[in-house]
Design a protein around this motif. Structure first.
Motif, mmCIF file in Angstrom:
data_model
loop_
_atom_site.group_PDB
_atom_site.id
_atom_site.type_symbol
_atom_site.label_atom_id
_atom_site.label_comp_id
_atom_site.label_asym_id
_atom_site.label_seq_id
_atom_site.Cartn_x
_atom_site.Cartn_y
_atom_site.Cartn_z
ATOM 1 N N CYS A 91 -28.204 -6.193 17.767
ATOM 2 C CA CYS A 91 -27.735 -4.817 18.002
ATOM 3 C C CYS A 91 -26.535 -4.821 18.947
ATOM 4 C CB CYS A 91 -28.865 -3.966 18.586
ATOM 5 S SG CYS A 91 -30.141 -3.576 17.369
ATOM 6 N N ARG A 92 -26.646 -5.609 20.015
ATOM 7 C CA ARG A 92 -25.523 -5.659 20.954
ATOM 8 C C ARG A 92 -24.258 -6.151 20.249
ATOM 9 N NH1 ARG A 92 -22.274 -8.268 24.327
ATOM 10 N NH2 ARG A 92 -21.925 -7.391 26.389
ATOM 11 N N ALA A 93 -24.409 -7.163 19.422
ATOM 12 C CA ALA A 93 -23.247 -7.724 18.732
ATOM 13 C C ALA A 93 -22.619 -6.721 17.764
ATOM 14 C CB ALA A 93 -23.656 -8.991 17.984
ATOM 15 N N ARG A 94 -23.427 -5.837 17.205
ATOM 16 C CA ARG A 94 -22.928 -4.855 16.238
ATOM 17 C C ARG A 94 -22.345 -3.615 16.905
ATOM 18 N NH1 ARG A 94 -23.371 -8.529 13.783
ATOM 19 N NH2 ARG A 94 -21.177 -8.265 14.166
ATOM 20 N N LEU A 95 -22.633 -3.410 18.212
ATOM 21 C CA LEU A 95 -22.191 -2.193 18.902
ATOM 22 C C LEU A 95 -20.774 -2.343 19.438
ATOM 23 C CD1 LEU A 95 -25.119 -0.871 21.137
ATOM 24 C CD2 LEU A 95 -24.021 0.342 19.252
ATOM 25 N N ALA A 96 -19.987 -1.278 19.287
ATOM 26 C CA ALA A 96 -18.675 -1.216 19.934
ATOM 27 C C ALA A 96 -18.858 -1.247 21.447
ATOM 28 C CB ALA A 96 -17.960 0.065 19.520
ATOM 29 N N GLU A 97 -17.771 -1.493 22.169
ATOM 30 C CA GLU A 97 -17.879 -1.644 23.628
ATOM 31 C C GLU A 97 -18.461 -0.389 24.286
ATOM 32 O OE1 GLU A 97 -14.201 -2.588 25.570
ATOM 33 O OE2 GLU A 97 -15.206 -3.042 27.472
ATOM 34 N N ASP A 98 -18.146 0.789 23.730
ATOM 35 C CA ASP A 98 -18.713 2.023 24.289
ATOM 36 C C ASP A 98 -19.920 2.497 23.469
ATOM 37 O OD1 ASP A 98 -17.366 2.735 22.025
ATOM 38 O OD2 ASP A 98 -16.314 4.451 22.904
ATOM 39 N N GLY A 99 -20.603 1.534 22.862
ATOM 40 C CA GLY A 99 -21.710 1.847 21.962
ATOM 41 C C GLY A 99 -22.995 2.245 22.673
ATOM 42 N N VAL A 100 -23.787 3.069 21.956
ATOM 43 C CA VAL A 100 -25.089 3.535 22.443
ATOM 44 C C VAL A 100 -26.080 3.388 21.295
ATOM 45 C CG1 VAL A 100 -26.389 5.561 23.254
ATOM 46 C CG2 VAL A 100 -24.043 5.183 24.059
ATOM 47 N N MET A 101 -27.309 3.000 21.597
ATOM 48 C CA MET A 101 -28.310 2.955 20.536
ATOM 49 C C MET A 101 -29.607 3.628 20.954
ATOM 50 S SD MET A 101 -29.730 -0.984 20.261
ATOM 51 C CE MET A 101 -31.233 -0.644 19.339
ATOM 52 N N ALA B 51 -27.319 1.082 26.129
ATOM 53 C CA ALA B 51 -25.863 1.150 26.044
ATOM 54 C C ALA B 51 -25.275 -0.175 26.504
ATOM 55 C CB ALA B 51 -25.329 2.292 26.910
ATOM 56 N N ARG B 52 -24.055 -0.450 26.091
ATOM 57 C CA ARG B 52 -23.383 -1.654 26.590
ATOM 58 C C ARG B 52 -22.862 -1.452 27.992
ATOM 59 N NH1 ARG B 52 -19.802 -5.045 22.409
ATOM 60 N NH2 ARG B 52 -19.320 -5.928 24.452
ATOM 61 N N ARG B 53 -22.436 -0.213 28.315
ATOM 62 C CA ARG B 53 -21.922 0.081 29.658
ATOM 63 C C ARG B 53 -22.679 1.289 30.192
ATOM 64 N NH1 ARG B 53 -15.593 0.442 28.042
ATOM 65 N NH2 ARG B 53 -16.408 2.501 27.485
ATOM 66 N N GLN B 54 -22.986 1.268 31.487
ATOM 67 C CA GLN B 54 -23.816 2.346 32.017
ATOM 68 C C GLN B 54 -23.083 3.684 32.083
ATOM 69 O OE1 GLN B 54 -25.275 1.743 35.961
ATOM 70 N NE2 GLN B 54 -23.512 0.602 36.666
ATOM 71 N N GLU B 55 -21.758 3.658 32.096
ATOM 72 C CA GLU B 55 -21.025 4.911 32.255
ATOM 73 C C GLU B 55 -20.901 5.689 30.943
ATOM 74 O OE1 GLU B 55 -19.911 1.847 32.828
ATOM 75 O OE2 GLU B 55 -17.774 1.590 32.359
ATOM 76 N N ASP B 56 -21.355 5.127 29.825
ATOM 77 C CA ASP B 56 -21.206 5.821 28.555
ATOM 78 C C ASP B 56 -22.350 6.785 28.245
ATOM 79 O OD1 ASP B 56 -18.705 4.769 27.840
ATOM 80 O OD2 ASP B 56 -19.658 2.864 27.332
ATOM 81 N N VAL B 57 -23.331 6.866 29.132
ATOM 82 C CA VAL B 57 -24.405 7.858 28.999
ATOM 83 C C VAL B 57 -24.305 8.760 30.229
ATOM 84 C CG1 VAL B 57 -26.905 8.181 28.950
ATOM 85 C CG2 VAL B 57 -25.875 6.286 27.682
ATOM 86 N N PRO B 58 -24.385 10.098 30.035
ATOM 87 C CA PRO B 58 -24.239 11.005 31.187
ATOM 88 C C PRO B 58 -25.230 10.676 32.311
ATOM 89 C CG PRO B 58 -24.174 12.253 29.146
ATOM 90 C CD PRO B 58 -24.554 10.845 28.770
#
Lengths: 415, 415
Positions: free
Chosen positions: B267-277, B386-393
């Motif tokens: 899943c991580r490999a398939r997610l864009a850098e600002d990806g959320v799952m 998420a890949r980065r913590q800032e991409d979720v409010p």
């Protein structure tokens, strides 16, 4: 010196990919890192020993060198310096020496975290009995020494700390006849909020800090709440009463990995059959790793940052049911920034209370902690647990409703 | 026979503490359990072999005996029977034989869960290719074969399934230009909701079921959405595109413990850098244990109910950041009850499609699953990563706001 300079240049080149960092070596040579964007940061390393120390054991020694005045930030501040180094994450392979030190540390940290009642008390005194005057310099007026809850950007620290208490109280599903235990009650702010604003029948706050207990009791007395908000200088494991609710904010970090099973089992044993608890703790969302050795040596002896998997494992063993997990990201970074701003604004007073060395150590502690929350996947977990799954509502809508209700009560309490 | 009767009486006496259960033995003897409250349940065991089978391996054999017609419920139904036995939890020490069987099972289940692409496909065909006619008998009109989200008591299944899709879509933080992968897309309901109602640019749904893919494609075609909602008969591990969002609902249960690391890493490999799952899966809030052997033999070969600690461990290893975990309790019990009611109301049609034996097996599956969610700490985890913590409010308020927005879009889509 040539070798050390070359190694430092190599290591920092892979870490500092953006920004503008200049490192002034003891012989005056200037190493420049980053892409030149942003405000410049200039750091000077005072002596050759300091260069080797940073190379061989950066996690421990960087903080020591800053505290000792052998790493001097000449332009910018120590947060800017650490942030430039850490903000892109470190995906490079650590050197064999650094890896070996890490392995040794993991083993000895676990061994040192036995944290029985007597060691726990010494660990607590090390940090929390530094004197109320120190904490008064930088905490909000309610002395909340844990992550605030910023509902919107730009919210003041005092307001965000109030929002934190409200948010936690909402998740506790409180009723007027409830009896609540607050494990690690600090200077009593949370317990007093539960007694005064949420209006529960009885709160028992326990802490191992002499200074905290004195202040908490005095505050309860002054507010006319001392019959409903009791405080005891006690290890939570020594309490034998039963409670409808348990809350613990910023204490689990001191429990130590080997005692997680005991923590959750004790909480379950203290909870009534329809009991609910809310555990608020710093944790890491990465793989469990060694807790920063500078922090465990100088700031929080016996401390360990839990991973979610370690917490969940012990919760599962306890028979308590995990009913919700909120992951507060970046809120602690904002909290620490507000604390550091307040501390630096009153640094002169801190120097008079302690000395320059202590103030450098404290600045490093606040700055390094902020970088951990901003760049190193360190977060705060609010884990809600219950003995029975039916005692927590089926949707999370009740949280916002309870917060709205508590807001009204806050206004009534103030009026 | 005397020994078997005595053992059964002893075992059930400690389990059935309330209610009114009568067990009719093969020789006509009537064993009575409980405190006589509530509706009576009468079960008959047809032969001596069946008594010993239930004693020695209840987890596997009770379901087999019911399916074979050797355990007959004469008053009440099989859910009532199982609920009386399981509702107080089993805190008695299991017999040495039962323990030995459990240990053996844990080992062999893990070995059987290797679930490579070919075995996964066979496992999926076993259950999901039973024929659309079967699923049409009891699922809601959108064919949601996973836990619904009951916003209030008494909400209809169709409405609660719509609320589930809305709740998940809200947590995905969708934007119009997003490309989404739905791992284990079933008959396409979630993917079609994302394309039609949430209005994202592109959804790829993957499943290993021939029957599901056919129906999903036909639905997309009929709705004029086939360019934006694509469906592929593919193992999720074989997909090589990059996605802004990944959603997976009710598929992780088939992954198998040994493959959790691979799941999250993929899943991580398939997610864009600002990806959320958003991962929606059944799990257990107790200690990890053997997944019910009757279920893995007859219903879901290769399946394994994850514990939160096992999921968190693999998430941590993947480098994805866990940003929220909602624990849906009792929602699946309500969902299963609605499915069983619908199935039993159309049981005659099911008998014509299959036979009596299959219908007894299916009734047992739905009834036993409901008891697990009601009495055995089985829950549904909605884990957001998420890949980065800032991409979720920073607060969870966005979920209710996005749900309100999606509600409006649902009305507009219908109009």
């Amino acid at each position: 010196m040539f070798l050390a300079t070359a190694l430092l240049r190599k290591g920092l080149s892979s870490l500092v990919r953006t920004g503008d960092l200049t490192l002034v070596m003891p012989d005056g040579e200037r190493l420049v890192f980053g892409d030149g964007t942003g405000d410049p940061v200039v750091a000077r390393i005072a002596d050759r020993g300091a260069v080797w120390a940073m190379l061989l054991d950066p996690d421990l020694r960087t903080g020591e060198l800053f505290t000792d005045g052998r790493l001097i930030i000449e332009t910018g501040n120590v947060y800017d310096f650490l942030s430039l180094i850490l903000r892109h994450g470190d995906d490079s392979e650590p050197s064999p020496i650094v890896k070996a030190i890490d392995r040794l540390r993991t083993a000895t940290q676990l061994w040192r975290q036995k944290n029985d009642a007597s060691l726990s008390r010494r660990n607590v005194a090390h940090h929390y009995d530094l004197g109320d005057a120190l904490y008064g310099l930088f905490l909000d007026p309610d002395w909340q020494y844990s992550c605030a809850y910023f509902e919107h950007p730009g919210q003041s620290l005092a307001d965000a700390q109030l929002a934190k208490k409200r948010h936690i109280a909402a998740k506790l599903l409180l009723k007027p006849d409830h009896k609540v235990m607050d494990i690690g009650c600090g200077w009593g702010g949370m317990a007093l909020y539960l007694a005064r604003t949420a209006g529960v029948a009885e709160v028992l706050g326990v802490t191992l800090s002499d200074e905290q207990i004195g202040r908490a009791k005095a505050r309860a007395e002054a507010a006319g709440l001392s019959t409903r908000a009791r405080f005891a200088l006690s290890d939570y494991r020594a309490v034998s009463e039963t409670f409808d609710r348990i809350v613990s904010v910023g204490m689990f970090e001191h429990v130590g990995l080997g005692n997680y099973d005991q923590f959750f089992a004790t909480c379950r044993a203290r909870l009534a059959e329809d009991g609910v608890m809310l555990l608020h703790t710093i944790g890491c969302s990465d793989e469990p790793s060694v807790t920063n050795p500078w922090i465990t040596k100088y700031i929080f002896p016996g401390g360990h940052l839990p991973s979610l998997s370690d917490m969940a494992k012990s919760a599962e063993r306890s028979g308590l049911i995990v009913t919700d997990i909120e992951v507060l990201r970046l809120h602690y970074a904002e909290t620490l920034r507000a604390w550091r701003d307040a501390f630096m604004a009153r640094r002169d007073e801190a120097v008079r209370l302690f000395d320059e060395r202590f103030c450098r150590m404290w600045e490093y502690y606040l700055a390094m902690s902020e970088t951990a929350f901003r760049h190193e996947h360190v977060v705060v977990f609010q884990m809600q647990l219950a003995r029975r799954q039916e005692d927590v509502p089926l949707t999370r809508d009740y949280i916002a409703a309870a917060e709205a209700d508590l807001r009204k009560k806050e206004e009534a309490t103030l009026a």
